[in-house]
Design a protein around this motif. Structure first.
Motif, PDB file in Angstrom:
ATOM      1  N   LYS A 140      10.995  46.343  91.557  1.00  0.00           N
ATOM      2  CA  LYS A 140      10.396  47.591  91.927  1.00  0.00           C
ATOM      3  C   LYS A 140      10.390  48.538  90.608  1.00  0.00           C
ATOM      4  CE  LYS A 140       9.773  51.511  94.931  1.00  0.00           C
ATOM      5  NZ  LYS A 140      10.207  52.320  96.242  1.00  0.00           N
ATOM      6  N   ASP A 141      11.979  48.976  90.158  1.00  0.00           N
ATOM      7  CA  ASP A 141      12.042  49.672  89.368  1.00  0.00           C
ATOM      8  C   ASP A 141      11.454  49.102  87.788  1.00  0.00           C
ATOM      9  OD1 ASP A 141      13.014  51.427  90.769  1.00  0.00           O
ATOM     10  OD2 ASP A 141      15.178  51.029  90.546  1.00  0.00           O
ATOM     11  N   VAL A 142      11.676  47.753  87.570  1.00  0.00           N
ATOM     12  CA  VAL A 142      11.050  47.167  86.369  1.00  0.00           C
ATOM     13  C   VAL A 142       9.550  47.317  86.382  1.00  0.00           C
ATOM     14  CG1 VAL A 142      10.544  44.679  85.445  1.00  0.00           C
ATOM     15  CG2 VAL A 142      12.923  45.491  86.081  1.00  0.00           C
ATOM     16  N   LYS A 143       8.796  47.037  87.387  1.00  0.00           N
ATOM     17  CA  LYS A 143       7.405  47.304  87.171  1.00  0.00           C
ATOM     18  C   LYS A 143       7.257  48.864  87.229  1.00  0.00           C
ATOM     19  CE  LYS A 143       6.747  45.230  91.444  1.00  0.00           C
ATOM     20  NZ  LYS A 143       6.225  44.733  92.773  1.00  0.00           N
ATOM     21  N   ALA A 144       7.990  49.805  87.675  1.00  0.00           N
ATOM     22  CA  ALA A 144       7.569  51.325  87.485  1.00  0.00           C
ATOM     23  C   ALA A 144       7.876  51.442  85.799  1.00  0.00           C
ATOM     24  CB  ALA A 144       8.524  52.054  88.357  1.00  0.00           C
ATOM     25  N   TYR A 145       8.968  50.769  85.439  1.00  0.00           N
ATOM     26  CA  TYR A 145       9.229  51.087  83.956  1.00  0.00           C
ATOM     27  C   TYR A 145       8.293  50.408  83.207  1.00  0.00           C
ATOM     28  CZ  TYR A 145      11.915  50.759  79.423  1.00  0.00           C
ATOM     29  OH  TYR A 145      12.187  51.133  78.163  1.00  0.00           O
ATOM     30  N   TYR A 146       7.711  49.377  83.344  1.00  0.00           N
ATOM     31  CA  TYR A 146       6.554  48.770  82.630  1.00  0.00           C
ATOM     32  C   TYR A 146       5.355  49.654  82.700  1.00  0.00           C
ATOM     33  CZ  TYR A 146       3.093  45.142  81.405  1.00  0.00           C
ATOM     34  OH  TYR A 146       1.992  44.516  80.780  1.00  0.00           O
ATOM     35  N   ALA A 147       4.833  50.098  83.946  1.00  0.00           N
ATOM     36  CA  ALA A 147       3.911  50.955  84.292  1.00  0.00           C
ATOM     37  C   ALA A 147       3.902  52.243  83.375  1.00  0.00           C
ATOM     38  CB  ALA A 147       3.698  51.189  85.682  1.00  0.00           C
ATOM     39  N   LEU A 172       7.437  43.222  77.036  1.00  0.00           N
ATOM     40  CA  LEU A 172       8.044  43.702  78.411  1.00  0.00           C
ATOM     41  C   LEU A 172       7.682  42.806  79.535  1.00  0.00           C
ATOM     42  CD1 LEU A 172       8.239  47.419  77.838  1.00  0.00           C
ATOM     43  CD2 LEU A 172      10.221  45.910  78.274  1.00  0.00           C
ATOM     44  N   ASN A 173       6.395  42.609  79.488  1.00  0.00           N
ATOM     45  CA  ASN A 173       5.900  41.729  80.591  1.00  0.00           C
ATOM     46  C   ASN A 173       6.140  40.502  80.821  1.00  0.00           C
ATOM     47  OD1 ASN A 173       3.591  41.374  82.740  1.00  0.00           O
ATOM     48  ND2 ASN A 173       2.462  40.370  81.287  1.00  0.00           N
ATOM     49  N   ASP A 174       6.341  39.829  79.385  1.00  0.00           N
ATOM     50  CA  ASP A 174       6.489  38.423  79.446  1.00  0.00           C
ATOM     51  C   ASP A 174       8.029  38.030  79.833  1.00  0.00           C
ATOM     52  OD1 ASP A 174       4.084  37.544  78.695  1.00  0.00           O
ATOM     53  OD2 ASP A 174       4.453  37.498  76.763  1.00  0.00           O
ATOM     54  N   GLN A 175       8.982  39.107  79.256  1.00  0.00           N
ATOM     55  CA  GLN A 175      10.305  38.792  79.229  1.00  0.00           C
ATOM     56  C   GLN A 175      11.082  39.514  80.046  1.00  0.00           C
ATOM     57  OE1 GLN A 175      12.226  39.068  75.270  1.00  0.00           O
ATOM     58  NE2 GLN A 175      10.445  38.650  74.397  1.00  0.00           N
ATOM     59  N   ILE A 176      10.683  40.498  80.936  1.00  0.00           N
ATOM     60  CA  ILE A 176      11.092  41.400  81.802  1.00  0.00           C
ATOM     61  C   ILE A 176      10.553  41.129  83.293  1.00  0.00           C
ATOM     62  CG2 ILE A 176      12.215  43.743  82.294  1.00  0.00           C
ATOM     63  CD1 ILE A 176      13.195  42.457  79.987  1.00  0.00           C
ATOM     64  N   VAL A 177       9.200  41.567  83.145  1.00  0.00           N
ATOM     65  CA  VAL A 177       8.515  41.567  84.584  1.00  0.00           C
ATOM     66  C   VAL A 177       8.212  40.087  85.034  1.00  0.00           C
ATOM     67  CG1 VAL A 177       6.296  42.279  85.699  1.00  0.00           C
ATOM     68  CG2 VAL A 177       7.077  43.789  83.931  1.00  0.00           C
ATOM     69  N   ARG A 178       7.811  39.232  84.318  1.00  0.00           N
ATOM     70  CA  ARG A 178       7.724  37.746  84.789  1.00  0.00           C
ATOM     71  C   ARG A 178       8.996  37.282  85.160  1.00  0.00           C
ATOM     72  NH1 ARG A 178       3.120  35.423  80.737  1.00  0.00           N
ATOM     73  NH2 ARG A 178       1.319  36.731  81.492  1.00  0.00           N
ATOM     74  N   THR A 179      10.197  37.650  84.458  1.00  0.00           N
ATOM     75  CA  THR A 179      11.453  36.964  84.894  1.00  0.00           C
ATOM     76  C   THR A 179      11.942  37.515  86.139  1.00  0.00           C
ATOM     77  OG1 THR A 179      12.086  36.977  82.501  1.00  0.00           O
ATOM     78  CG2 THR A 179      13.737  37.194  84.209  1.00  0.00           C
ATOM     79  N   MET A 180      11.856  38.905  86.656  1.00  0.00           N
ATOM     80  CA  MET A 180      11.964  39.357  87.980  1.00  0.00           C
ATOM     81  C   MET A 180      11.112  38.882  88.783  1.00  0.00           C
ATOM     82  SD  MET A 180      14.784  40.981  87.541  1.00  0.00           S
ATOM     83  CE  MET A 180      14.567  41.360  89.519  1.00  0.00           C
ATOM     84  N   GLU A 181       9.876  38.670  88.638  1.00  0.00           N
ATOM     85  CA  GLU A 181       8.884  38.004  89.417  1.00  0.00           C
ATOM     86  C   GLU A 181       9.172  36.511  89.957  1.00  0.00           C
ATOM     87  OE1 GLU A 181       3.994  37.899  89.913  1.00  0.00           O
ATOM     88  OE2 GLU A 181       4.935  37.740  87.725  1.00  0.00           O
ATOM     89  N   ASN A 182       9.785  35.831  88.739  1.00  0.00           N
ATOM     90  CA  ASN A 182      10.068  34.417  89.236  1.00  0.00           C
ATOM     91  C   ASN A 182      11.275  34.601  89.942  1.00  0.00           C
ATOM     92  OD1 ASN A 182       7.980  33.443  87.861  1.00  0.00           O
ATOM     93  ND2 ASN A 182       8.982  33.242  85.913  1.00  0.00           N
ATOM     94  N   TYR A 183      12.241  35.400  89.522  1.00  0.00           N
ATOM     95  CA  TYR A 183      13.515  35.551  90.371  1.00  0.00           C
ATOM     96  C   TYR A 183      13.407  35.775  91.978  1.00  0.00           C
ATOM     97  CZ  TYR A 183      18.179  37.470  91.604  1.00  0.00           C
ATOM     98  OH  TYR A 183      19.261  37.841  92.296  1.00  0.00           O
TER      99      TYR A 183
END
Length: 259
Positions: free
Chosen positions: A46-53, A101-112
């Motif tokens: 949730k916080d990663v997505k907020a940071y990305y936004a 950020l989307n490729d390396q952070i958001v998607r990593t957390m999404e897959n996790y």
């Protein structure tokens, strides 16, 4: 097997006296860890997505500011071509930062975090198979302890018990092996995410610092070109130190600024 079970239906059966509780303390610990891991993972995602936004919003705001600067910057002013190059480079840098950020952070957390629903469904299935196992055992024990024994029913009950036991032990053993591995994977996930964030921010800030310096130099060229025209804000006077852009308040009131 020593583990308390959390399945509501199973607990109802226990209260009704329909079954004895099968305990597996190792599995219960794994189940508690799974719940904590999912909660922590969901919070971090949730916080990663907020940071990305927020990065996307800052990119858009910065882009609009640069576009406005280019529109108000007059064609006969020094540095006009440099300004266009700087703002274009800045936009490309933001795009690169945003995409990575989307490729390396958001998607990593999404897959996790996407692992947890499937694992939770298997845990729920284990709970249902545990109820079947205890029910079959209870039924067999009841037939075996009856005063008048029915061997045919006992034989059938033994077959049903063995089948239920095999099904339950198979999924139980699988989860007892897989859940600790999944739990340990949280460390690798956190390391990957925050190493990537650190690296991406380091590159972004360094390259943005260069562009900021270039923009400052463009403004210096413009200032030099129009050095005879003072810009004074009432109550404020800009420091003359080229390395300091902070404004300081004067004790005496200055006249209204002119360009």
């Amino acid at each position: 097997m020593n583990c308390t079970h959390s399945d509501p239906f199973f607990q109802v059966l226990q209260k009704l006296g329909k079954t004895m509780e099968t305990k597996d303390e190792q599995f219960e610990l794994c189940f508690q860890n799974l719940n904590k891991q999912q909660t922590d993972g969901s919070r971090l995602f949730k916080d990663v997505k907020a940071y990305y936004a927020a990065v996307k919003a800052m990119h858009e705001t910065s882009k609009r500011l640069s576009q406005t600067l280019r529109e108000v910057y007059e064609s006969d002013w020094n540095g006009v071509e440099d300004l266009a190059l700087i703002t274009d480079s800045e936009d490309l840098l933001w795009n690169d930062y945003e995409e990575k950020l989307n490729d390396q952070i958001v998607r990593t957390m999404e897959n996790y975090t996407s692992q947890f629903p499937e694992v939770k469904e298997r845990v729920a299935k284990r709970g249902r198979k545990l109820v079947d196992y205890d029910s079959a055992r209870h039924h067999l024990e009841a037939l075996q302890s009856a005063k008048k024994k029915d061997e045919a029913k006992i034989t059938k009950a033994e077959e049903e018990f063995n089948k239920a036991q095999n099904v339950f032990e198979e999924i139980n053993n699988e989860l007892r092996e897989e859940l600790p591995v999944l739990y340990q994977s949280r460390i690798g996930c956190y390391v990957t995410v925050f190493q990537n964030i650190s690296n991406l921010r380091d590159v972004f800030y360094k390259e943005m610092s260069v562009l900021n310096h270039d923009l400052y130099n463009v403004m210096k060229k413009l200032e030099t070109q129009h050095s005879g025209k003072a810009f004074i804000i009432k109550g404020l006077n800009r420091k003359k130190d080229p390395g300091d852009s902070v404004f300081k308040r004067e004790t005496s009131e200055s006249p209204t600024g002119v360009c």
